[in-house]
Write a protein that holds these residues in place. Sequence first.
Motif, short mmCIF file in Angstrom:
data_model
loop_
_atom_site.label_atom_id
_atom_site.label_comp_id
_atom_site.label_asym_id
_atom_site.label_seq_id
_atom_site.Cartn_x
_atom_site.Cartn_y
_atom_site.Cartn_z
N ASN A 390 42.44 41.03 16.86
CA ASN A 390 42.99 42.38 17.03
C ASN A 390 43.58 42.50 18.43
N ARG A 391 44.90 42.60 18.50
CA ARG A 391 45.58 42.64 19.81
C ARG A 391 45.27 43.93 20.56
N GLU A 392 44.95 45.01 19.83
CA GLU A 392 44.66 46.30 20.47
C GLU A 392 43.29 46.28 21.14
N THR A 393 42.26 45.93 20.38
CA THR A 393 40.89 45.96 20.91
C THR A 393 40.52 44.66 21.64
N GLY A 394 41.42 43.67 21.58
CA GLY A 394 41.17 42.41 22.26
C GLY A 394 41.96 42.25 23.54
N GLY A 395 42.81 43.22 23.86
CA GLY A 395 43.63 43.13 25.06
C GLY A 395 43.25 44.17 26.09
N PHE A 396 43.54 43.88 27.34
CA PHE A 396 43.28 44.84 28.42
C PHE A 396 44.23 44.55 29.57
N VAL A 397 44.32 45.51 30.49
CA VAL A 397 45.10 45.30 31.71
C VAL A 397 44.20 45.49 32.92
N LEU A 398 44.51 44.77 33.97
CA LEU A 398 43.79 44.86 35.24
C LEU A 398 44.67 45.56 36.26
N ILE A 399 44.07 46.46 37.03
CA ILE A 399 44.82 47.32 37.95
C ILE A 399 44.22 47.24 39.34
N ASP A 400 45.08 47.10 40.34
CA ASP A 400 44.63 47.13 41.72
C ASP A 400 44.31 48.58 42.08
N GLU A 401 43.07 48.83 42.48
CA GLU A 401 42.64 50.20 42.74
C GLU A 401 43.30 50.81 43.96
N HIS A 402 43.78 49.99 44.88
CA HIS A 402 44.38 50.50 46.11
C HIS A 402 45.85 50.88 45.91
N THR A 403 46.57 50.05 45.13
CA THR A 403 48.01 50.30 44.94
C THR A 403 48.31 50.93 43.59
N ASN A 404 47.36 50.88 42.66
CA ASN A 404 47.54 51.36 41.29
C ASN A 404 48.56 50.53 40.52
N ASN A 405 48.84 49.32 41.00
CA ASN A 405 49.76 48.41 40.30
C ASN A 405 49.00 47.59 39.27
N THR A 406 49.64 47.35 38.14
CA THR A 406 49.07 46.44 37.14
C THR A 406 49.19 45.02 37.67
N VAL A 407 48.08 44.30 37.74
CA VAL A 407 48.08 42.97 38.35
C VAL A 407 47.72 41.87 37.36
N GLY A 408 47.29 42.24 36.15
CA GLY A 408 46.93 41.21 35.18
C GLY A 408 46.87 41.75 33.77
N ALA A 409 47.19 40.87 32.81
CA ALA A 409 47.06 41.18 31.40
C ALA A 409 46.08 40.20 30.80
N GLY A 410 45.06 40.74 30.11
CA GLY A 410 43.98 39.90 29.60
C GLY A 410 43.90 39.88 28.11
N MET A 411 43.48 38.73 27.57
CA MET A 411 43.28 38.53 26.14
C MET A 411 41.88 37.99 25.92
N ILE A 412 41.02 38.79 25.29
CA ILE A 412 39.60 38.49 25.19
C ILE A 412 39.34 37.31 24.27
N VAL A 413 38.49 36.39 24.76
CA VAL A 413 38.03 35.25 23.98
C VAL A 413 36.51 35.34 23.93
N HIS A 414 35.93 35.52 22.76
CA HIS A 414 34.48 35.57 22.66
C HIS A 414 33.90 34.17 22.82
N ALA A 415 32.98 34.03 23.73
CA ALA A 415 32.40 32.72 24.01
C ALA A 415 31.54 32.25 22.82
#
Length: 415
Positions: A390-415
């Motif tokens: 599921n691309r919706e519930t398996g994806g996320f974005v990472l944000i720099d708290e100081h600049t509020n810029n998106t710094v990463g896009a993540g795709m969850i892999v269950h170990a």
Amino acid sequence: MDLLRFATAGSVDDGKSTLIGRLLYDSKSIFTDQLEGVERASREMGSEYTELSLLTDGLRAEREQGITIDVAYRYFATPARKFIIADTPGHIQYTRNMVTGASTADLAIVLVDARKGLVEQSRRHAFLVSLLQVPHLVLAVNKMDLVGYSREVYENIRREFTEFAAKLQIADLTVIPVSALHGDNVVDRSENMPWYEGAALLNHLENVYIASDRNLVDGRFPVQHVIRPHSSQFHDYRGYAGKIAGGVMRTGDEVIVLPSGLPSRISSIETADGPVDEAFAPMSVTVRLEDDIDISRGDMICRPNNQPRITQDIDAMVAWMSDEPMRPGQKLALKHTTRNTRALVKSVQYELDVNTLHRNESCAELKLNSIGRVRLRTTTPLLTDEYRRNRETGGFVLIDEHTNNTVGAGMIVHA
């Protein structure tokens, strides 16, 4: 009429913007004044042809350099289907923009220059398409007019790319020889390549089957907004608005609300056009429950016997988009569905070489445009599925708290 979202990718000067311009022009999806403006700009640039790429290259810097920098979105429709196009950059330094454009796509078109064959960016973008789980991939072998419409050149590129794609998770691959400049095999079949027996690009886009790409098994409804009108007309109204991220929801279904675990039953489902008996991904709806339960933004409504994983430890592939490297110990904001939390980078497990698919396990950090597997620890539990499910519930974005810029896009892999 259904909607197809597709992204274009490829190396610089492979003709992505020209291809889109040709699609818009030959399918009669542009206005007369737009065409006149493009023709005028083409003359001013001293071009022999009408530069159809100018239909998508909107930024001044893009027009002057003849490249695409930002992600350009365009909309058009044919009698068969509606389309949203994301024209993404080819430069390696804009890989993050390509990730942005392809993350919501149903199909991706990777262009290669028939004269050059596969280059590093061709493989990089094909890998990103695979990583982002874009269900359908088209390899458009462009500029066939510059190699005399040679079948041998086309077959060599097709064979090399097919061998590379076999190492990736690409479910559906189609290869089409085209000339975006002259329109060969873009909207109409080309008379210059009688040896090619497949469909033209637009015909393929109109007919590619996408209904089965949706996850209609795992019921997932992240709550975006709680609707309480506080009016005399809707005195006791309580609805939960959001976009269905997976599965089918029907009036009368038994459900459970996470993370509280409280059970209830769906009393009604409402849309902007009125009530419906059932709704499915990716519809935006308001769900009402029979029980008065304390639910807030970030909670999720799902089925009692089919629940997402609840965890604070996240293993994921991350495409890093910041000049400042990603390092263990780093603290970032994380946005997953409708839930916001904070995350600690526990470890960088490896960096992936997108050309050889080699894992560099000695890597201590991820630099700009790097892709690697990392482990995160979040301050609050997330309700997750694997990204490939599921691309919706398996994806996320990472944000720099100081600049509020998106710094990463993540795709969850269950170990």
